[in-house]
Enzyme design. Structure first.
Site, PDB file in Angstrom:
ATOM      1  N   GLY A  18      39.141  33.081  37.795  1.00 26.24           N
ATOM      2  CA  GLY A  18      39.945  33.605  36.680  1.00 26.24           C
ATOM      3  C   GLY A  18      40.953  32.573  36.215  1.00 26.24           C
ATOM      4  N   ARG A  79      32.786  31.935  36.722  1.00 20.26           N
ATOM      5  CA  ARG A  79      32.429  32.333  38.084  1.00 20.26           C
ATOM      6  C   ARG A  79      30.913  32.116  38.193  1.00 20.26           C
ATOM      7  NH1 ARG A  79      37.184  35.247  39.404  1.00 20.26           N
ATOM      8  NH2 ARG A  79      37.967  36.552  37.729  1.00 20.26           N
ATOM      9  N   ASP A 110      40.434  31.587  46.070  1.00 17.52           N
ATOM     10  CA  ASP A 110      39.718  31.397  47.337  1.00 17.52           C
ATOM     11  C   ASP A 110      38.201  31.259  47.155  1.00 17.52           C
ATOM     12  OD1 ASP A 110      39.527  34.035  46.660  1.00 17.52           O
ATOM     13  OD2 ASP A 110      39.924  34.822  48.671  1.00 17.52           O
ATOM     14  N   THR A 133      45.838  31.091  40.599  1.00 16.78           N
ATOM     15  CA  THR A 133      45.421  32.476  40.356  1.00 16.78           C
ATOM     16  C   THR A 133      46.667  33.326  40.146  1.00 16.78           C
ATOM     17  OG1 THR A 133      44.570  34.490  41.393  1.00 16.78           O
ATOM     18  CG2 THR A 133      45.140  32.728  42.892  1.00 16.78           C
ATOM     19  N   ASP A 135      46.998  36.218  41.053  1.00 16.86           N
ATOM     20  CA  ASP A 135      47.106  37.214  42.131  1.00 16.86           C
ATOM     21  C   ASP A 135      48.052  36.811  43.269  1.00 16.86           C
ATOM     22  OD1 ASP A 135      45.192  38.520  40.662  1.00 16.86           O
ATOM     23  OD2 ASP A 135      43.520  37.920  41.939  1.00 16.86           O
ATOM     24  N   ASP A 137      47.332  35.439  46.001  1.00 14.50           N
ATOM     25  CA  ASP A 137      46.739  35.954  47.244  1.00 14.50           C
ATOM     26  C   ASP A 137      46.114  34.863  48.112  1.00 14.50           C
ATOM     27  OD1 ASP A 137      44.693  35.356  45.509  1.00 14.50           O
ATOM     28  OD2 ASP A 137      43.536  37.166  45.886  1.00 14.50           O
ATOM     29  N   ARG A 179      43.600  42.178  41.895  1.00 11.63           N
ATOM     30  CA  ARG A 179      42.392  42.385  42.710  1.00 11.63           C
ATOM     31  C   ARG A 179      42.741  43.243  43.925  1.00 11.63           C
ATOM     32  NH1 ARG A 179      37.664  39.718  41.934  1.00 11.63           N
ATOM     33  NH2 ARG A 179      38.628  38.031  40.822  1.00 11.63           N
TER      34      ARG A 179
HETATM   35  O1  F6P Z   1      41.819  36.941  40.093  1.00 13.85           O
HETATM   36  C1  F6P Z   1      42.467  37.132  38.880  1.00 13.85           C
HETATM   37  C2  F6P Z   1      42.045  38.452  38.259  1.00 13.85           C
HETATM   38  O2  F6P Z   1      42.716  38.597  37.021  1.00 13.85           O
HETATM   39  C3  F6P Z   1      42.270  39.686  39.126  1.00 13.85           C
HETATM   40  O3  F6P Z   1      43.602  40.119  39.140  1.00 13.85           O
HETATM   41  C4  F6P Z   1      41.314  40.653  38.516  1.00 13.85           C
HETATM   42  O4  F6P Z   1      40.899  41.617  39.463  1.00 13.85           O
HETATM   43  C5  F6P Z   1      40.151  39.770  38.129  1.00 13.85           C
HETATM   44  O5  F6P Z   1      40.654  38.450  38.011  1.00 13.85           O
HETATM   45  C6  F6P Z   1      39.477  40.154  36.849  1.00 13.85           C
HETATM   46  O6  F6P Z   1      38.408  39.288  36.673  1.00 13.85           O
HETATM   47  P1  F6P Z   1      37.550  39.193  35.332  1.00 13.85           P
HETATM   48  O7  F6P Z   1      38.400  38.542  34.279  1.00 13.85           O
HETATM   49  O8  F6P Z   1      36.383  38.353  35.687  1.00 13.85           O
HETATM   50  O9  F6P Z   1      37.228  40.594  34.937  1.00 13.85           O
END
Ligand code: F6P
Length: 329
Positions: A18, A79, A110, A133, A135, A137, A179
Site C-alpha cells: 500500500g 501487490r 512486511d 506503511t 499502519d 505495524d 489492517r
Molecule cells: O497497509 C495499508 C492499508 O491501507 C491497510 O490499512 C488496509 O487494510 C489495506 O492497506 C488496504 O489495502 P488496499 O488498498 O489494497 O485495499
C-alpha cells in the site's frame, strides 16, 4: 543483518504494498544521497510487478524535483502475488542482474520485506528495507513512513464529524484503517477525544461501550464518537452499529474513512524520517550490510534484521486506549 563483499555501483529502489505519504520523500533521499556518493540509481516501477516485467528507469537528480511534498509514490506500487512463486523470483533476479543492479532499497511493509528477503537468500541480491506503511505495524521501528500523515488526516475528518455529531446530539462510529493493527485507531481515538476505541485486540466489548456512553449521557453528554479499527474482532463499523442498536435501541451513524487516509501531502515528521531513513539505507549498502531494515528508536536511526522485523508482531499500547477512556467522560 548479513554482510556482503560485492562493490556497490548501481542500486535499485522500489515502493511496494500500500502506498503511504512520505514514500516520495524516501525515494528522493535514496536517489540524491546515492548520486552524491557517486552511485547510479534505477527506479523499479510498481514494486515487484516492475521487477518481474523489467520496468526499470534510470533516475537522476532532477527527476526528484518537487516530489518531497507529494503523497503517493512516483514509482507506483503494487501487490504482486506471483512473487510467491520461485520461478517468478528467478525471472525478477535475472532482470535485476541484466540491469547491473548491485543492491536494492525496498520501501514498503512486511509483505514487501518477505519478498526482499527471498531475493537475498535465493539470489544473493543485497537488500535494505525502509518501513513505509500507514499502519505502523512493523516490529523493530517505533515509526513507519506515512503513519503520522494518516493519523492527522483521520483526525481532521473526526474533528469535522464532531461538529455535526454535536449539532444533532448523535452517536457516530468512525472506522479507520490499520489492517490487523490498532495503531491508527488508538492514536486517532486519543487525539480525537473518542468515547470508545475498538482495536483488533480490544479489551472493551459492545456492552462496556454502551454502558460508558450511557454514563456519559447521564452526566450531560449529548454526542459521542466511537473509533473502530477495520480489523476489530466483533465485526466492522456497520456490525458494531447494528449490535448497539439491537442492545439499546441507540441509532449510530457510521463513517468509514477508507483510502482518504493513504493520500495527501506528508507531514513534516513523515518527510524528515523518510529523508533520514533513505540516507541510512544507502549508507548501509555502501558498508556492505544487508538483509536489514532501517528503523527508528528513541529518535535515532537503528538497523533491525529483516527476519526480526518480519517475524515479530508489533503491538500498540493499551495505555493510550485506557487514557482515552478516562479522558472522554
Ligand atoms: O497497509 C495499508 C492499508 O491501507 C491497510 O490499512 C488496509 O487494510 C489495506 O492497506 C488496504 O489495502 P488496499 O488498498 O489494497 O485495499
Amino acid at each position: 543483518m548479513s554482510q556482503f563483499q560485492k562493490e556497490i555501483r548501481k542500486i535499485g529502489v522500489y515502493t511496494s504494498g500500500g502506498d503511504a505519504p512520505g514514500m516520495n520523500a524516501a525515494i528522493r533521499s535514496v536517489v540524491r544521497v546515492a548520486i552524491h556518493k557517486k552511485l547510479e540509481v534505477i527506479g523499479i516501477r510498481s514494486g515487484y510487478i516492475g521487477m518481474i516485467e523489467s520496468q526499470m528507469i534510470p533516475l537522476q537528480l532532477r527527476d526528484m524535483a518537487n516530489i518531497i511534498q507529494r503523497g503517493g509514490t512516483i514509482l507506483k506500487t503494487g501487490r504482486a502475488l506471483d512473487f510467491l512463486k520461485k520461478e517468478v523470483r528467478q525471472k525478477a533476479a535475472d532482470n535485476l542482474k541484466n540491469q547491473g543492479i548491485d543492491g536494492l532499497v525496498c520501501i514498503g511493509g512486511d509483505g514487501s520485506f518477505r519478498g526482499a528477503q527471498l531475493l537475498w537468500q535465493e539470489h544473493q541480491i543485497p537488500i535494505v528495507g525502509i518501513p513505509g506503511t500507514i499502519d505502523n505495524d512493523i516490529f523493530g521501528s517505533e515509526y513507519t513512513i506515512g503513519f503520522d500523515t494518516a493519523v492527522n488526516t483521520a483526525l481532521d475528518a473526526i474533528d469535522k464529524i464532531r461538529d455535526t455529531a454535536d449539532s444533532h446530539d448523535r452517536l457516530f462510529i468512525v472506522e479507520v484503517m490499520g489492517r490487523n493493527s490498532g495503531f491508527i485507531a488508538s492514536y486517532v481515538g486519543l487525539a480525537g477525544g473518542a468515547e470508545e476505541i475498538f482495536t483488533p485486540d480490544a479489551l472493551t466489548t459492545v456492552d462496556k461501550a454502551v454502558e460508558h456512553i450511557r454514563e456519559s449521557q447521564k452526566k450531560g453528554k449529548r454526542s459521542s464518537i466511537i473509533i473502530t479499527a477495520e480489523g476489530q474482532k466483533p465485526g466492522r463499523a456497520y456490525d458494531l452499529a447494528e449490535a448497539i442498536r439491537k442492545k439499546v435501541g441507540l441509532d449510530a451513524k457510521v463513517c468509514i474513512l477508507g483510502h482518504i487516509q493513504r493520500g495527501g501531502a506528508p507531514t513534516a515528521l513523515d518527510r524528515v524520517w523518510a529523508s533520514r531513513m533513505g540516507a541510512a539505507a544507502v549508507d548501509c549498502l555502501l558498508k556492505g550490510q544487508c538483509d536489514v531494515m532501517v528503523g527508528v528508536e528513541n529518535n535515532q536511526i537503528i538497523y533491525v534484521p529483516l527476519e526480526v522485523a518480519i517475524g515479530t508482531e508489533k503491538k500498540h499500547s493499551q495505555e493510550l486506549v485506557q487514557l482515552s477512556n478516562i479522558l472522554a467522560t
